[in-house]
Structures are given as C-alpha cells and as structure tokens.
Design a protein around this motif. Structure first.
Motif, PDB file in Angstrom:
ATOM      1  N   VAL A   1       0.847  -1.201   0.000  1.00 29.15           N
ATOM      2  CA  VAL A   1       0.000   0.000   0.000  1.00 29.15           C
ATOM      3  C   VAL A   1       0.878   1.245   0.000  1.00 29.15           C
ATOM      4  CG1 VAL A   1      -1.625   1.370   1.383  1.00 29.15           C
ATOM      5  CG2 VAL A   1      -2.029  -1.073   1.042  1.00 29.15           C
ATOM      6  N   ALA A   2       1.909   1.259   0.843  1.00 21.02           N
ATOM      7  CA  ALA A   2       2.811   2.409   0.918  1.00 21.02           C
ATOM      8  C   ALA A   2       3.496   2.661  -0.428  1.00 21.02           C
ATOM      9  CB  ALA A   2       3.846   2.200   2.016  1.00 21.02           C
ATOM     10  N   LEU A   3       3.859   1.596  -1.116  1.00 28.37           N
ATOM     11  CA  LEU A   3       4.507   1.734  -2.417  1.00 28.37           C
ATOM     12  C   LEU A   3       3.539   2.312  -3.452  1.00 28.37           C
ATOM     13  CD1 LEU A   3       7.125   1.325  -3.966  1.00 28.37           C
ATOM     14  CD2 LEU A   3       6.353  -0.984  -4.506  1.00 28.37           C
ATOM     15  N   VAL A   4       2.285   1.857  -3.436  1.00 29.42           N
ATOM     16  CA  VAL A   4       1.278   2.401  -4.347  1.00 29.42           C
ATOM     17  C   VAL A   4       1.061   3.888  -4.044  1.00 29.42           C
ATOM     18  CG1 VAL A   4      -1.176   2.316  -4.983  1.00 29.42           C
ATOM     19  CG2 VAL A   4       0.132   0.195  -4.783  1.00 29.42           C
ATOM     20  N   GLU A   5       0.954   4.213  -2.761  1.00 26.26           N
ATOM     21  CA  GLU A   5       0.759   5.616  -2.368  1.00 26.26           C
ATOM     22  C   GLU A   5       1.929   6.482  -2.835  1.00 26.26           C
ATOM     23  OE1 GLU A   5      -1.920   4.990   1.642  1.00 26.26           O
ATOM     24  OE2 GLU A   5       0.259   5.068   1.849  1.00 26.26           O
ATOM     25  N   GLU A   6       3.135   5.969  -2.675  1.00 21.18           N
ATOM     26  CA  GLU A   6       4.324   6.703  -3.114  1.00 21.18           C
ATOM     27  C   GLU A   6       4.350   6.839  -4.631  1.00 21.18           C
ATOM     28  OE1 GLU A   6       9.148   6.084  -3.133  1.00 21.18           O
ATOM     29  OE2 GLU A   6       8.001   5.215  -1.497  1.00 21.18           O
TER      30      GLU A   6
ATOM     31  N   ASN B   1       0.448  10.250  -0.887  1.00 23.49           N
ATOM     32  CA  ASN B   1       0.864  10.639   0.462  1.00 23.49           C
ATOM     33  C   ASN B   1       1.296  12.100   0.523  1.00 23.49           C
ATOM     34  OD1 ASN B   1       3.198  10.409  -0.972  1.00 23.49           O
ATOM     35  ND2 ASN B   1       4.103   8.801   0.264  1.00 23.49           N
ATOM     36  N   GLY B   2       0.991  12.858  -0.523  1.00 28.91           N
ATOM     37  CA  GLY B   2       1.328  14.270  -0.555  1.00 28.91           C
ATOM     38  C   GLY B   2       2.651  14.580  -1.231  1.00 28.91           C
ATOM     39  N   GLY B   3       3.417  13.553  -1.520  1.00 25.68           N
ATOM     40  CA  GLY B   3       4.699  13.755  -2.188  1.00 25.68           C
ATOM     41  C   GLY B   3       4.538  13.788  -3.701  1.00 25.68           C
ATOM     42  N   ARG B   4       5.641  13.922  -4.365  1.00 23.18           N
ATOM     43  CA  ARG B   4       5.639  13.872  -5.823  1.00 23.18           C
ATOM     44  C   ARG B   4       5.449  12.442  -6.286  1.00 23.18           C
ATOM     45  NH1 ARG B   4      10.631  16.345  -8.935  1.00 23.18           N
ATOM     46  NH2 ARG B   4       9.840  15.108 -10.649  1.00 23.18           N
ATOM     47  N   PRO B   5       4.627  12.224  -7.299  1.00 24.56           N
ATOM     48  CA  PRO B   5       4.469  10.846  -7.811  1.00 24.56           C
ATOM     49  C   PRO B   5       5.815  10.287  -8.266  1.00 24.56           C
ATOM     50  CG  PRO B   5       2.784  12.284  -8.729  1.00 24.56           C
ATOM     51  CD  PRO B   5       3.767  13.170  -8.002  1.00 24.56           C
TER      52      PRO B   5
END
Length: 116
Positions: free
Chosen positions: A15-20, A25-29
């Motif tokens: 999930v964290a990897l997909v979000e990143e 998560n607010g960061g740059r894709p």
C-alpha cells in the motif's frame, strides 16, 4: 514490485509503495506520468486487504484516493472488495459500493504494466 510484496503478504508495504508511486501521500508521484502499476498487482493487493478483513479501512480508501488522483481503476475492482472479500475473516459485509457511501467510478479499466 507491488506484486512481489503482495505475494509475500507484505500488504502494508505494498500500500505504501502504491501511495508513493501515485503521490497519494502528498509527495511527488514516483511513477512516470501515464504509467500504471504492473499488471494485476493492484487487483491482488485489494483482494489481499479484503481477505484480511481490511476492505473498509484499507482497500476502499486506497481505491478512493486513486480515483481522486485520476488513476484508472475499474469498477470491477470496487465490486471485488464487496463480493470477493466476504469469505472467512474478510470482506465488506455486503451491499453495493454506492449503498455503503463509496463513489464507484464510471467504467474505467485499470491498465497496468509499465510502472513499478
């Protein structure tokens, strides 16, 4: 890579990897614009979360955030959270996504393969 994490049941890391990858998560894709997560990895991730009884607090919020970020997500994937995750210990508890307050996108198909 997401598929490997799912295969090893490291769903939180997946999930964290997909979000990143999609900048959820607010960061740059981290994924090249126009690319998507490989093959059916997202399907397997959502299914795995549902099987662990994490449809409501894991799978659906992830799908909702992906849709909000304009990532193509199939309505079939939303339906699988409610239909496919209702076995032992899992699931959304019945009802349609709309009945449970989730926006089901118009028919968009998840196309994967390029990104990691």
């Amino acid at each position: 890579m997401v598929g490997e994490l799912v295969r090893h049941k490291l769903l939180d890391k997946a999930v964290a990897l997909v979000e990143e990858a999609y900048g959820l998560n607010g960061g740059r894709p981290g994924i090249v614009p126009g690319s998507t997560i490989e093959g059916d990895a997202l399907d397997k991730l959502v299914h795995g979360l549902s099987q662990q009884g994490r449809a409501e607090e894991g799978a659906l919020p992830l799908l909702d955030r992906l849709c909000a970020a304009k990532v193509p997500v199939s309505s079939r994937l939303y339906a699988s959270v409610f239909g496919g995750g209702s076995g032992a210990g899992g699931g959304g508890g019945g009802g349609t996504a709309k009945e449970r307050g989730h926006q089901v996108p118009a028919r968009q198909e998840h196309r994967g393969s390029a990104g990691r």
